[in-house]
Design an enzyme around this catalytic site. Structure first.
Site, short mmCIF file in Angstrom:
data_model
loop_
_atom_site.label_atom_id
_atom_site.label_comp_id
_atom_site.label_asym_id
_atom_site.label_seq_id
_atom_site.Cartn_x
_atom_site.Cartn_y
_atom_site.Cartn_z
CB CYS A 199 6.79 -3.71 -19.60
SG CYS A 199 6.56 -5.08 -18.45
CB CYS A 351 13.85 -0.85 -34.13
SG CYS A 351 14.03 0.27 -33.01
#
Ligand SMILES: [Zn+2]
Length: 393
Positions: A199, A351
């Site tokens: 998630c 990232c």
């Protein structure tokens, strides 16, 4: 009504005047009535996780009068939880989820006994905990625990009320009843390491665990009441698409070849999958032989005016939240936009947490780039260690 599971028999007992009042809307339903409410009171349900799914699940079970609720969790409340984990409020940030959850549940219904298990569910403790309950409701967010819960349910003979969520899509079913399929009948083995984002990496619509958790609570209550199998999610996988608002279902059969509940099972004890899938494996693959740079070193280089090209491989909406003023090329676009990069310059790819940029570095190395580094820990590490004012997500 015909039972689908080892339902709990109502103890010889009765409801107090206050309980009669509290549950009057249940008592008015012939399908529940006094008999059903006493079954709920005698029932013991274990919720795995006090997070997104565990929130609506435990809150509605408490409100409905399930007498004993077990909660397994070892986490603390984080700001990023509040968007969906409604057991916890803003003031609870930093507290143990179990403490916050127990307080919320006691506020809803002080007659419910909440049993807290502050632990990570493992092969060492799962069977012992599961044996103390009638039904297990799985609100976990990762594959190792999901397989552990399923196998422990099969081995202890407890129904597994399953739910899972990802982005805009959810699933629910009831596994491991006496004659019904289990999770492994559907997916015999966990996915390979790193294939499925969590998630935290993939995002999830905040209300989605609400939808799916309420379905789990409904199925749990029906199991306790002894609903007929045809009325339950036994043998059906319900799939919820919140964006298209579509509910579809897949018929499931018990698989005679299932490794845990089939005719010749090969799994007779619990397996801890952490080493094979999930975070640890991802981290291991990232650190072996990958040229990497720490955030402190990058900061020093930038401050010294060295020529460093920062490549941001996240998505544009992530760039809007926070950035290092890098050149944005989402990982998926890298193959077709690689000509935008100058292989003679030093390139630092980053990232959010360092996983996608590791893939980018690997890709660029194969494409002939020799001066390319992965920013360890990604922009989150930068926010933690260099710029505390930077928002984290
Ligand atoms: Zn099975």
């Amino acid at each position: 009504m015909k039972a689908v599971s080892p339902k709990s028999e109502a103890k010889a007992g009765s409801l107090s005047k206050e309980e009669v009042q509290r549950y009057s809307r249940h008592l008015l339903l012939p399908e529940v009535g006094m008999e059903g409410q006493l079954k709920l009171k005698a029932a013991k349900v274990l919720c795995i996780g006090a997070g997104g799914l565990g929130s609506p699940l435990s809150m509605y079970l408490a409100a409905a009068g399930v007498g004993t609720l077990g909660l397994v969790d070892f986490d603390v409340v984080d700001f990023t939880n509040l968007q969906r984990q409604i057991l916890h409020s803003t003031a609870d940030v930093g507290r143990k989820k179990l403490d916050s959850a127990a307080e919320t549940l006691a506020g809803i219904n002080p007659q419910v006994e909440v049993r807290k298990f502050e632990a990570k569910l493992t092969s060492a403790n799962a069977l012992e905990i599961f044996r103390q309950f009638d039904i297990v409701a799985d609100g976990t967010d990762n594959f190792p625990t999901r397989y552990l819960v399923n196998d422990a349910c099969v081995l202890t003979g407890k129904p597994n009320v399953y739910g899972s969520i990802f982005r805009f899509e959810g699933q629910a079913s009831v596994f491991a009843t006496k004659d019904g399929p289990c999770y492994r009948c559907l997916y015999p083995d966990p996915p390979p390491p790193g294939l499925v984002p969590s998630c935290a990496e993939g995002g999830v619509l905040g209300i989605l665990p609400g939808l799916v958790g309420v379905i789990q609570a409904t199925e749990t209550i029906k199991l306790i009441l002894g609903a007929e199998r045809e009325q339950s999610l036994v043998g059906r996988l319900l799939m919820v698409d919140a964006m298209g608002m579509k509910f579809r279902e897949l018929k499931l059969r018990k698989n005679p070849e299932c490794p845990v509940c089939g005719l010749n099972p090969t799994i007779h004890e619990l397996i801890d999958y952490q080493e094979f899938c999930g975070v640890r494996a991802e981290e291991a693959s990232m650190t072996t032989g990958m040229p990497a740079i720490e955030v402190e070193e990058l900061k020093r280089k930038l401050d010294a005016g060295e020529d460093v090209f920062i490549l941001d491989v996240r998505e544009p909406h992530e760039y809007q939240i926070c950035n290092l003023q890098g050149h944005l090329i989402p990982l998926g676009d890298l193959p077709k936009r690689v000509q935008e990069l100058d292989s003679s310059r030093e390139i630092v790819a980053h990232c959010r947490s360092g996983k996608r940029s590791a893939d980018a570095v690997e890709f660029l190395q194969k494409a002939g780039f020799h001066k390319v580094w992965n920013l360890t820990g990604g922009i989150l590490a930068w926010a933690d260690r260099i710029d505390p004012k930077m928002p984290k997500y």
